[in-house]
Design an enzyme around this catalytic site. Structure first.
Site, PDB file in Angstrom:
ATOM      1  N   GLY A  41       0.924  -1.153   0.031  1.00  0.00           N
ATOM      2  CA  GLY A  41       0.110   0.003   0.045  1.00  0.00           C
ATOM      3  C   GLY A  41       0.758   1.336  -0.122  1.00  0.00           C
ATOM      4  N   GLY A  43      -0.877   4.468   0.204  1.00  0.00           N
ATOM      5  CA  GLY A  43      -1.521   5.639   0.444  1.00  0.00           C
ATOM      6  C   GLY A  43      -0.879   6.491   1.528  1.00  0.00           C
ATOM      7  N   GLY A  46       0.508   3.652   4.101  1.00  0.00           N
ATOM      8  CA  GLY A  46       1.705   2.876   3.640  1.00  0.00           C
ATOM      9  C   GLY A  46       2.906   3.684   3.077  1.00  0.00           C
ATOM     10  N   ARG A 338     -21.123  11.995  11.593  1.00  0.00           N
ATOM     11  CA  ARG A 338     -21.684  11.667  10.241  1.00  0.00           C
ATOM     12  C   ARG A 338     -22.649  10.736  10.453  1.00  0.00           C
ATOM     13  NH1 ARG A 338     -15.706  11.139   7.333  1.00  0.00           N
ATOM     14  NH2 ARG A 338     -15.408  13.120   6.771  1.00  0.00           N
ATOM     15  N   ARG A 443     -16.261   7.184  12.513  1.00  0.00           N
ATOM     16  CA  ARG A 443     -15.037   7.974  12.501  1.00  0.00           C
ATOM     17  C   ARG A 443     -15.478   9.529  12.510  1.00  0.00           C
ATOM     18  NH1 ARG A 443     -12.417  10.546   8.790  1.00  0.00           N
ATOM     19  NH2 ARG A 443     -13.784   9.444   6.861  1.00  0.00           N
ATOM     20  N   LEU A 449      -7.037  10.815   8.007  1.00  0.00           N
ATOM     21  CA  LEU A 449      -5.850  11.358   7.564  1.00  0.00           C
ATOM     22  C   LEU A 449      -4.938  11.182   8.888  1.00  0.00           C
ATOM     23  CD1 LEU A 449      -6.652  14.182   5.255  1.00  0.00           C
ATOM     24  CD2 LEU A 449      -6.493  11.859   4.502  1.00  0.00           C
TER      25      LEU A 449
END
Length: 646
Positions: A41, A43, A46, A338, A443, A449
């Site tokens: 990974g 991202g 990773g 959310r 979350r 991030l």
């Protein structure tokens, strides 16, 4: 039942991480050169992990299925990254970020991990500023902040509506430096298809070169999985079409357990579905809720006229608008978490107040903020988001309210890891969205991030040394060992089995059908009858897949259909487990909303007495039922209570 050892350090919560770092085992610089680490990974989790481990002196192999690490799905994150800097002097602190995260996750996350996340958050911002990440700044040149859902303070650092992209460019620059120096070797267009386990420890992977189709064997003293979440299980989601959970599913079958798979997040601020031809949905950043007010008409007659196109949103006068989040949750207003905002939008639409041609949309209106701040300020904050919306919907959001509706976004569940981010396979680690550890049942916005970079930059580089310190006498293993050959053969057999089916239906057909089942019965609202039905439907669909899927081409070439088939086959198994986990958890918490368990006001009704645990599922073998293990959750520093945002 397996024993789950979380390895949480002893001592006060505020000192656990510093005490851990002070007493962990380390690897000296000369020995680091003898150790190989595989990172799957590229991202934020990773790339930051590979760059940091390379900087420390380890030999790193970094894999991604994309043509470039810059195409990792982290670039799609828009609104910002949380950190407890208290730059606004509005009362923020490490403890408040920790508390908001625990509360936002509806008290279903591990306390020690969450506090550590809040503790290292400030260092992430300093690190990224040093990399040159262009965070927004105020008139005086200081870093600016904005608010996100579930918080009463402004702690979100941002770069307009492209924060993920800018942070990934920062991580990519660090990664590229290590590639140039030779400490990291990048394998792009390579997909991990299985984990090699030798004497009970992770020792390598089998990867497929997606250009030639060749299977490759790679050894590592440790393996790090950082491949994101499983939102694409639903087919229509905010994830990139290539995003998948196959690496995590393969290590699951090798002994790494999976935690809380039913905890998925429905994002409230997405462009609504337009038709059956769509392959994905588009996210409109939660940051828009800072300046956008969400409403539907108060009168069903007006909603009906809007759906038929007889009137426009501008024709609905202020007294006839229902700003339902501000009405129901006056303390947080449009910035509720959310899951709360998503269920509220669904409730209004189900009650007949939805807008748009399908009736499955609500308005997000910037008019008041434009009048108060000026259009130029809104353009500075959200310009690229408004451009994106106009290109897709062909409406100017500065003149007309945006239409939004909830969509599948993030997955809080994932591979179970201990405090060191190690899975139940020694030597196999899991970072970022791919693990379960920090977000509980929901979350908070701008925390993905934060977790990805915290894991890669500031946590794994410490914890992995605690394991590798005892591996310095382990020589590099030749990949002609029987374990590598056997693992490669299992991959080859699976590919041959898929190619030989020669059915009549495309891979996308089965993926879409799975998505419909998941959204209908395992989506925003779940109940016992629906979940039971979903399990039966998924099993039947999986059986049909293995009899009737059609894969064109050959394995010895670029073959997108084969790639998709491998991933959808895994989704068809994961979907069943996800429904089983949701059926087992007879309570409502965060993004897991069981319709049988709700308060009179329609809010989540937790059952702390029976379900204050992490549901950890274990693979028992082909055709055998999954085993449920439980990691009890204990809270030492906070009071567990009903989550209230009113």
């Amino acid at each position: 039942m397996a024993e789950l050892i979380a390895k949480i350090p002893k001592g006060p919560l505020t000192q656990k991480w510093s005490e851990y770092k002070s007493h962990q085992n380390l690897v000296n610089p000369a020995n680091k050169r003898k150790l190989d680490i595989i990172v799957v990974g590229t991202g934020l989790a990773g790339a930051s992990a590979a760059a940091s481990l390379g900087e420390l002196g380890f030999n790193v192999k970094n894999f991604c299925y994309q043509d470039s690490p810059r195409r990792a799905h982290s670039i799609a994150a828009q609104g910002g990254i949380n950190a407890a800097k208290n730059y606004q002097n509005d009362g923020d602190s490490i403890y408040r970020l920790f508390y908001d995260t625990i509360k936002g996750g509806d008290y279903r996350s591990r306390e020690a991990n969450v506090y550590r996340l809040a503790e290292v958050s400030g260092a992430i911002i300093d690190h990224c500023v040093a990399q040159g990440v262009p965070f927004a700044r105020d008139y005086g040149g200081l870093l600016d902040n904005r608010s996100f859902g579930g918080a009463l303070v402004s702690r979100t650092f941002y770069a307009r509506g492209q924060t993920g992209q800018q942070l990934l460019l920062g991580a990519y620059s660090s990664l590229s430096r290590q590639i140039k120096l030779g400490s990291v070797t990048l394998y792009n267009r390579h997909e991990m298809l299985d984990l090699v386990v030798i004497d009970g420890k992770a020792r390598g992977i089998i990867a497929r070169d997606l250009i030639t189709g060749k299977l490759e064997r790679h050894f590592g003293h440790a393996v790090v999985i950082a491949t994101g979440g499983y939102g694409n299980l639903f087919y229509l989601s905010t994830n990139a079409m290539g995003s998948n959970f196959s690496a995590c599913w393969q290590i699951f079958k090798r002994g790494a357990m999976l935690a809380n798979p039913c905890f998925t997040q429905i994002h409230p601020t997405c462009i609504p579905v337009h038709g059956a031809y769509q392959s994905k949905l588009t996210l409109m950043s939660e940051s828009l809720r800072n300046d956008g007010r969400i409403w539907v008409p108060k009168n069903k007659e007006d909603a009906e006229k809007l759906r038929k196109g007889l009137i426009k949103a501008k024709d609905i006068k202020e007294p006839d608008r229902d700003y339902y989040l501000e009405r129901r949750y006056p303390a947080y207003g449009n910035l509720v978490p959310r899951d709360v905002a998503s269920r509220a939008a669904k409730e209004r639409c189900d009650a007949g107040y939805g807008v748009g041609s399908t009736g499955l949309a609500v308005y997000l209106d910037l008019e008041e903020s434009i009048g108060r701040l000026g259009k130029h300020v809104i353009e500075e904050r959200y310009g690229n988001l408004c451009q994106m919306y106009e290109k897709i919907v062909n409406e100017d959001p500065y003149k007309n309210p945006m239409m939004i509706y909830p969509a599948v976004h993030y997955t809080m569940g994932g591979t179970w890891v201990d405090y060191e981010l190690m899975t139940t396979i020694p030597g196999c680690y899991c970072l970022g969205e791919a693990n379960f550890s920090d977000h509980g049942a929901n979350r908070l916005g701008a925390s993905a991030l934060m977790q990805g970079l915290a894991d890669g930059y500031f946590i794994l580089p410490y914890t992995i040394q605690n394991y590798l310190a005892s591996e310095i006498k382990t020589p590099r293993m030749a990949t002609d060992r029987p374990e590598f050959a056997e693992t490669e053969k299992s991959v080859t057999d699976r590919i041959e089995k898929l190619m030989k089916i020669g059915g009549t239906r495309s891979v996308d057909h089965f993926h879409k059908e799975l998505g419909k089942i998941m959204w209908e019965y395992v989506g925003m609202g779940r109940n016992e009858a629906g979940l039971t039905k979903a399990i039966g439907l998924i099993c039947a669909l999986r059986e049909e897949f293995w009899k009737d899927v059609r894969i064109t081409g050959t394995p010895a070439e670029v073959n997108i259909e084969l790639e998709k088939a491998n991933r959808v086959a895994d989704f068809l198994e994961l979907g069943e487990l996800m429904a089983m986990d949701a059926l087992n958890r007879k309570e409502s918490c965060g993004g897991h909303f069981r319709e049988e368990y709700q308060t009179p006001e329609g809010e989540c009704m937790r059952n702390d007495q029976d379900y204050m645990y992490v549901g950890v599922w274990e693979y028992a073998g082909p055709e055998k039922p999954y085993k449920l293990n439980k990691e009890p959750l204990h809270y030492e520093e906070i009071e567990v209570k009903q989550r209230i945002y009113k």
